[in-house]
Design an enzyme around this catalytic site. Structure first.
Site, PDB file in Angstrom:
ATOM      1  N   GLU A 123       0.819  -1.210   0.000  1.00  5.61           N
ATOM      2  CA  GLU A 123       0.000   0.000   0.000  1.00  5.61           C
ATOM      3  C   GLU A 123       0.857   1.267   0.000  1.00  5.61           C
ATOM      4  OE1 GLU A 123      -2.907  -0.043  -0.789  1.00  5.61           O
ATOM      5  OE2 GLU A 123      -3.500  -2.100  -0.396  1.00  5.61           O
ATOM      6  N   TYR A 146      -6.651   6.117   3.736  1.00  7.82           N
ATOM      7  CA  TYR A 146      -6.747   5.003   2.794  1.00  7.82           C
ATOM      8  C   TYR A 146      -5.900   3.808   3.247  1.00  7.82           C
ATOM      9  CZ  TYR A 146      -5.735   1.777  -0.811  1.00  7.82           C
ATOM     10  OH  TYR A 146      -5.565   0.594  -1.464  1.00  7.82           O
ATOM     11  N   ASP A 187     -10.271   5.042  -2.313  1.00  7.20           N
ATOM     12  CA  ASP A 187      -9.156   5.469  -3.154  1.00  7.20           C
ATOM     13  C   ASP A 187      -9.733   6.057  -4.435  1.00  7.20           C
ATOM     14  OD1 ASP A 187     -10.032   3.189  -4.487  1.00  7.20           O
ATOM     15  OD2 ASP A 187      -8.074   2.887  -5.370  1.00  7.20           O
TER      16      ASP A 187
END
Length: 337
Positions: A67, A150, A168
């Site tokens: 991520e 996020y 996102d």
DNA sequence: GACTCGTGGTT
DNA sequence: TAACCAAGAGT
């Protein structure tokens, strides 16, 4: 008052009464739109890309690393770097033990190298504060450097299979089209976006996590920004944008972001010199990276300020943590500009 | 909330 | 080919 927009099939209530914990404010969908998960999860079962961080055995740490790398960086460039990182640093404490210069070199040209330092700092915090285990608590995740709304929820969903609304750019676009019938998402409305995404999530943890991944996959591969592949979309029959005749986006247009000639390009050039050098380099070596001395100096200063570059007492520059001139006393990194 | 922060592929 | 775009976060 929440108003049903015409041609919005996902707003149909699938349960009679108000849901526990659901709030009826603007931007929140009423009821659980069950159609979307039921269409999307089976599609995802069949069409999900075989990305390395989706393979069985990927740890929450692996998810966190992915991520970080995927923040504003395409999957195709992240994949090989992620594989190398997880081989080299399989646990947070492994990365925490590495030097910053090694970390920045391993980051390579993924871009936004401050992310690499933040990930290193996050790994250190996880190792020292959380016993080398990636937190499964939202607030603990948000407290980590480089982890925002996020990424924190993505770790919960994809690392721990928990019900967490991830918002996102892909999911914002899918919701804007399929649910709201707009051509695109427009400026972020953080709270409302989160409420929209949350309202779509199924109740149980594993299904919700799977559905979140499916939503993102749809946005990345089918419901794309430029040329959406509506002909192959599993949601097409229930898409509000389709129903409305695919109207063009009408919201505000964000100014095009330039790159050539910006400080970002100059910083990239400078850092590229330092990544490629085996050790400290002279100012002359940096001078060759950019013609405009004023801009160059400003960027060197900003890199020093960001702790992406260090300067030694002898005037030379290096990636942070890199060993300086050998044998000379007082030759360590200087705090002076 | 508007800016800033890298890089390279796609259209 | 210049412009757009890509699993955001920090200030």
């Amino acid at each position: 008052m929440l108003r049903m927009r015409s041609g919005c099939p996902f707003l149909e209530r699938t349960r009679p009464g108000p849901l526990p914990g659901s709030r009826r404010r603007r931007g929140t969908l009423c009821g659980v739109p069950a159609a979307l998960p039921e269409l999307l999860v089976p599609w995802f079962d069949e069409h999900a890309r075989d990305l390395p961080w989706r393979r069985p055995g990927t740890t929450p740490w692996g998810v966190l690393v992915s991520e970080f790398m995927l923040q504003q960086t395409p999957v195709s460039r992240v994949a090989p770097i992620w594989v190398e990182w997880l081989r080299r640093w399989p646990r947070p404490s492994d990365l925490a033990s590495a030097g910053q210069a090694d970390v920045l070199r391993a980051w390579g040209k993924l871009g936004y190298p401050r992310r690499a330092l933040r990930l290193h700092a996050a790994a250190t915090a996880i190792a020292e504060v959380h016993a080398d285990r990636v937190p499964d608590d939202l607030d603990a995740l948000l407290a980590l450097p480089g982890v925002g709304p996020y990424t924190a929820r993505a770790v919960l969903a994809f690392g721990y299979r928990r019900r967490a609304a991830v918002v996102d750019t892909n999911i914002r676009r899918v919701i804007a089209r399929a649910v709201h019938g707009a051509g695109d998402a427009g400026p972020a409305r953080t709270a409302a976006d989160l409420a929209d995404a949350d309202a779509l999530l199924p109740a149980d943890d594993p299904t919700a996590a799977r559905f979140s991944a499916a939503l993102m996959e749809l946005g990345a591969c089918v419901c794309t920004a430029r040329r959406p592949r509506c002909a192959t979309c599993p949601v097409r029959q229930r898409c509000a944008w389709q129903a409305a005749g695919r109207p063009a986006y009408t919201g505000p247009v964000k100014p095009a972001q330039r790159f050539t000639g910006t400080d970002r390009q100059v910083r990239g050039r400078l850092l590229d010199v330092l990544r490629d050098a085996p050790g400290p380099v002279t100012r002359a070596a940096l001078d060759a990276a950019w013609h405009d001395a004023g801009q160059r100096d400003r960027c060197v200063l900003s890199l020093l300020d960001d702790r992406l570059v260090e300067q030694f007492a002898d005037g030379r520059f290096a990636l942070p943590g890199e060993s300086g001139p050998s044998g000379a006393a007082g030759s360590g990194p200087s705090d002076r500009p």
